[in-house]
Design a protein around this motif. Structure first.
Motif, mmCIF file in Angstrom:
data_model
loop_
_atom_site.group_PDB
_atom_site.id
_atom_site.type_symbol
_atom_site.label_atom_id
_atom_site.label_comp_id
_atom_site.label_asym_id
_atom_site.label_seq_id
_atom_site.Cartn_x
_atom_site.Cartn_y
_atom_site.Cartn_z
ATOM 1 N N ALA A 174 22.763 111.497 -45.449
ATOM 2 C CA ALA A 174 22.065 112.411 -46.351
ATOM 3 C C ALA A 174 20.761 111.848 -46.897
ATOM 4 C CB ALA A 174 22.983 112.805 -47.512
ATOM 5 N N ARG A 175 20.643 110.520 -47.020
ATOM 6 C CA ARG A 175 19.432 109.929 -47.604
ATOM 7 C C ARG A 175 18.400 109.536 -46.553
ATOM 8 N NH1 ARG A 175 20.053 109.018 -52.929
ATOM 9 N NH2 ARG A 175 22.169 109.008 -53.775
ATOM 10 N N ARG A 176 18.683 109.802 -45.306
ATOM 11 C CA ARG A 176 17.737 109.428 -44.245
ATOM 12 C C ARG A 176 16.606 110.453 -44.156
ATOM 13 N NH1 ARG A 176 20.452 106.678 -39.996
ATOM 14 N NH2 ARG A 176 18.566 107.009 -38.721
ATOM 15 N N ASP A 177 15.476 110.022 -43.627
ATOM 16 C CA ASP A 177 14.336 110.923 -43.430
ATOM 17 C C ASP A 177 14.699 111.982 -42.386
ATOM 18 O OD1 ASP A 177 11.728 111.356 -41.469
ATOM 19 O OD2 ASP A 177 11.255 111.428 -43.613
ATOM 20 N N PRO A 178 14.525 113.276 -42.714
ATOM 21 C CA PRO A 178 14.956 114.325 -41.778
ATOM 22 C C PRO A 178 14.237 114.293 -40.434
ATOM 23 C CG PRO A 178 13.740 115.256 -43.639
ATOM 24 C CD PRO A 178 14.029 113.839 -43.983
ATOM 25 N N HIS A 179 12.939 113.993 -40.427
ATOM 26 C CA HIS A 179 12.223 113.938 -39.157
ATOM 27 C C HIS A 179 12.672 112.756 -38.310
ATOM 28 C CE1 HIS A 179 8.577 116.742 -40.183
ATOM 29 N NE2 HIS A 179 9.741 117.341 -40.269
ATOM 30 N N GLU A 180 12.985 111.647 -38.955
ATOM 31 C CA GLU A 180 13.511 110.496 -38.216
ATOM 32 C C GLU A 180 14.852 110.863 -37.574
ATOM 33 O OE1 GLU A 180 15.320 106.018 -38.951
ATOM 34 O OE2 GLU A 180 14.523 107.154 -40.642
ATOM 35 N N LEU A 181 15.705 111.575 -38.326
ATOM 36 C CA LEU A 181 16.995 111.997 -37.774
ATOM 37 C C LEU A 181 16.801 112.926 -36.581
ATOM 38 C CD1 LEU A 181 19.090 112.663 -41.014
ATOM 39 C CD2 LEU A 181 19.431 110.842 -39.334
ATOM 40 N N LEU A 182 15.816 113.818 -36.680
ATOM 41 C CA LEU A 182 15.578 114.750 -35.577
ATOM 42 C C LEU A 182 15.056 114.036 -34.327
ATOM 43 C CD1 LEU A 182 14.030 117.751 -37.547
ATOM 44 C CD2 LEU A 182 16.088 117.834 -36.118
ATOM 45 N N ARG A 183 14.355 112.934 -34.530
ATOM 46 C CA ARG A 183 13.821 112.197 -33.375
ATOM 47 C C ARG A 183 14.863 111.288 -32.745
ATOM 48 N NH1 ARG A 183 9.149 111.793 -36.915
ATOM 49 N NH2 ARG A 183 7.440 113.054 -36.059
ATOM 50 N N THR A 184 15.809 110.805 -33.541
ATOM 51 C CA THR A 184 16.717 109.759 -33.044
ATOM 52 C C THR A 184 18.159 110.232 -32.835
ATOM 53 O OG1 THR A 184 17.176 109.031 -35.322
ATOM 54 C CG2 THR A 184 15.352 107.956 -34.154
ATOM 55 N N SER A 185 18.531 111.397 -33.368
ATOM 56 C CA SER A 185 19.909 111.874 -33.233
ATOM 57 C C SER A 185 19.984 112.995 -32.202
ATOM 58 C CB SER A 185 20.419 112.414 -34.584
ATOM 59 O OG SER A 185 20.325 111.438 -35.588
ATOM 60 N N PRO A 186 21.128 113.148 -31.548
ATOM 61 C CA PRO A 186 21.302 114.303 -30.660
ATOM 62 C C PRO A 186 21.135 115.607 -31.457
ATOM 63 C CG PRO A 186 23.074 112.702 -30.348
ATOM 64 C CD PRO A 186 22.320 112.276 -31.569
ATOM 65 N N LEU A 187 20.494 116.591 -30.829
ATOM 66 C CA LEU A 187 20.254 117.867 -31.501
ATOM 67 C C LEU A 187 21.260 118.909 -31.038
ATOM 68 C CD1 LEU A 187 18.372 119.614 -33.357
ATOM 69 C CD2 LEU A 187 17.232 120.328 -31.248
ATOM 70 N N ILE A 188 21.882 119.564 -32.001
ATOM 71 C CA ILE A 188 22.732 120.721 -31.727
ATOM 72 C C ILE A 188 21.880 121.942 -32.047
ATOM 73 C CG2 ILE A 188 24.901 121.889 -32.248
ATOM 74 C CD1 ILE A 188 25.891 119.162 -33.358
ATOM 75 N N ARG A 189 21.383 122.592 -31.015
ATOM 76 C CA ARG A 189 20.419 123.681 -31.202
ATOM 77 C C ARG A 189 21.107 124.977 -31.600
ATOM 78 N NH1 ARG A 189 15.061 124.294 -30.035
ATOM 79 N NH2 ARG A 189 14.097 122.673 -28.756
ATOM 80 N N TYR A 190 20.477 125.681 -32.541
ATOM 81 C CA TYR A 190 20.857 127.064 -32.823
ATOM 82 C C TYR A 190 20.194 127.933 -31.759
ATOM 83 C CZ TYR A 190 21.778 131.241 -35.689
ATOM 84 O OH TYR A 190 22.212 132.455 -36.166
ATOM 85 N N ASP A 191 20.964 128.814 -31.161
ATOM 86 C CA ASP A 191 20.542 129.633 -30.018
ATOM 87 C C ASP A 191 19.128 130.202 -30.187
ATOM 88 O OD1 ASP A 191 20.294 131.444 -27.933
ATOM 89 O OD2 ASP A 191 22.282 132.289 -28.186
ATOM 90 N N ARG A 192 18.257 129.879 -29.237
ATOM 91 C CA ARG A 192 16.861 130.322 -29.323
ATOM 92 C C ARG A 192 16.677 131.808 -29.019
ATOM 93 N NH1 ARG A 192 14.585 125.154 -26.082
ATOM 94 N NH2 ARG A 192 16.756 125.247 -25.386
ATOM 95 N N ASN A 193 17.753 132.493 -28.622
ATOM 96 C CA ASN A 193 17.672 133.942 -28.462
ATOM 97 C C ASN A 193 17.804 134.667 -29.798
ATOM 98 O OD1 ASN A 193 17.436 134.115 -25.574
ATOM 99 N ND2 ASN A 193 19.562 133.448 -25.457
ATOM 100 N N LEU A 194 18.223 133.933 -30.834
ATOM 101 C CA LEU A 194 18.419 134.515 -32.163
ATOM 102 C C LEU A 194 17.252 134.166 -33.072
ATOM 103 C CD1 LEU A 194 22.215 133.653 -32.585
ATOM 104 C CD2 LEU A 194 21.196 135.773 -31.722
ATOM 105 N N GLY A 195 17.072 134.978 -34.123
ATOM 106 C CA GLY A 195 15.925 134.784 -35.011
ATOM 107 C C GLY A 195 15.869 133.400 -35.618
ATOM 108 N N GLY A 196 17.003 132.917 -36.157
ATOM 109 C CA GLY A 196 17.031 131.598 -36.772
ATOM 110 C C GLY A 196 16.789 130.485 -35.772
ATOM 111 N N GLY A 197 17.269 130.674 -34.542
ATOM 112 C CA GLY A 197 17.029 129.680 -33.503
ATOM 113 C C GLY A 197 15.564 129.608 -33.102
ATOM 114 N N LYS A 198 14.914 130.761 -33.077
ATOM 115 C CA LYS A 198 13.478 130.788 -32.774
ATOM 116 C C LYS A 198 12.689 130.094 -33.885
ATOM 117 C CE LYS A 198 13.722 135.070 -30.079
ATOM 118 N NZ LYS A 198 13.412 136.514 -30.060
ATOM 119 N N GLN A 199 13.098 130.326 -35.131
ATOM 120 C CA GLN A 199 12.422 129.666 -36.254
ATOM 121 C C GLN A 199 12.575 128.152 -36.172
ATOM 122 O OE1 GLN A 199 14.562 132.129 -39.234
ATOM 123 N NE2 GLN A 199 12.575 132.377 -40.211
ATOM 124 N N ALA A 200 13.785 127.693 -35.841
ATOM 125 C CA ALA A 200 14.027 126.259 -35.721
ATOM 126 C C ALA A 200 13.178 125.655 -34.610
ATOM 127 C CB ALA A 200 15.510 125.997 -35.456
#
Length: 295
Positions: A174-200
């Motif tokens: 929880a205290r880690r930098d979010p962008h660092e986590l996104l670069r170094t951790s596996p990503l579980i994507r929200y479906d890009r066919n859906l609105g929220g997935g497109k936003q992500a």
């Protein structure tokens, strides 16, 4: 022709059994059989045929099934327009899965308490599908995202909740930098066919982050459970669901601004069930942060 007999016929077809339909209708099998025979005499065609221990519609029966639902719907619309459903009626409501797992149960609990005689039918689907169904009169209202285009004046819309994007990560991170986590951790994507997935996806591109993709799926609750198991991190809309309680998952604010996902209730202003829809909107505003309706 008795519309009650048409309802009995449809229930027999759904159950595949006259005795089961009779049980649900609180009638005797003989009474249901008599209703079907009356329909067959009026229509001058056999409607049901035995197939082992079940009954199935004949060719004429299949044709009646296709038309009977529309007939019953039209009758119900006429009753609603003439105000004869003051104590009851029915609503066909479409919903996105996120609402089913978050605010909708509370909204419905409030609604049925205020309108105990109303039958509610739910249908889940994506926003685009629900919008089309409301437009064509197949649904009375939909709990969905605001469409990615301007709504015409024929629609009413009541905003229920705005959900900014957040990073879901295991609580220990929880205290880690979010962008660092996104670069170094596996990503579980929200479906890009859906609105929220497109936003992500747009957020990742804006931030210049090329993630290590592991999964892509459409269920926000399943994503949260996978994050809880330490399978990765995810960018998702900040949903409010009691089903997330107890998961060891942190919601981390993202450094860059992002558009919030907006969802609410959509309906046709000319709907014959406008009184009940307004009751649904009132119930929704009573259990969520009230936002004035635009209609």
């Amino acid at each position: 022709m008795e519309t009650a007999y048409l309802q009995s016929f449809l229930l027999v077809v759904e159950c595949g059994s006259m005795s089961e339909a009779a049980r649900r209708l609180d009638l005797t099998p003989a009474a249901v059989a008599q209703q079907i025979r009356t329909l067959e005499r009026e229509l001058k065609a056999p409607l049901l045929a035995r197939a082992g221990r079940t009954v199935q519609p004949t060719e004429a029966g299949h044709q009646l099934v296709q038309r009977a639902r529309g007939v019953l719907r039209e009758v119900s619309d006429i009753k609603a327009l003439l105000g004869s459903e003051a104590a009851g009626g029915e609503l066909q409501i479409g919903t996105i899965n996120t609402a089913l797992h978050s605010v909708l149960p509370d909204i419905l609990a409030h609604f049925v308490k205020a309108h105990p005689g109303v039958k509610v039918f739910l249908q889940s689907g994506a926003t685009a599908t629900l919008h089309k169904a409301v437009q064509q009169g197949e649904l009375d209202a939909a709990v969905c995202l605001y469409p990615n285009f301007a709504l015409s004046k024929t629609f009413g819309w009541s905003l229920l909740r705005e959900e900014p994007l957040v990073l879901l990560a295991p609580s220990r991170l929880a205290r880690r930098d979010p962008h660092e986590l996104l670069r170094t951790s596996p990503l579980i994507r929200y479906d890009r066919n859906l609105g929220g997935g497109k936003q992500a996806d747009r957020y990742l591109r804006t931030a210049g982050i090329v993630p290590q993709e592991r999964f892509e799926l459409s269920s926000l609750l399943a994503i949260a459970m996978m994050v809880n198991r330490g399978l990765g991190v995810s960018i998702v809309p900040d949903i409010a669901s009691p089903l997330l309680d107890g998961l060891l998952v942190a919601k981390i604010a993202l450094p860059l601004g992002s558009e919030a996902r907006r969802f609410g209730i959509l309906w046709l202003r000319s709907s014959p069930r406008l009184r009940l829809i307004q009751g649904l909107v009132a119930s929704a505003n009573a259990v969520t942060s009230p936002v004035p309706a635009r209609s």
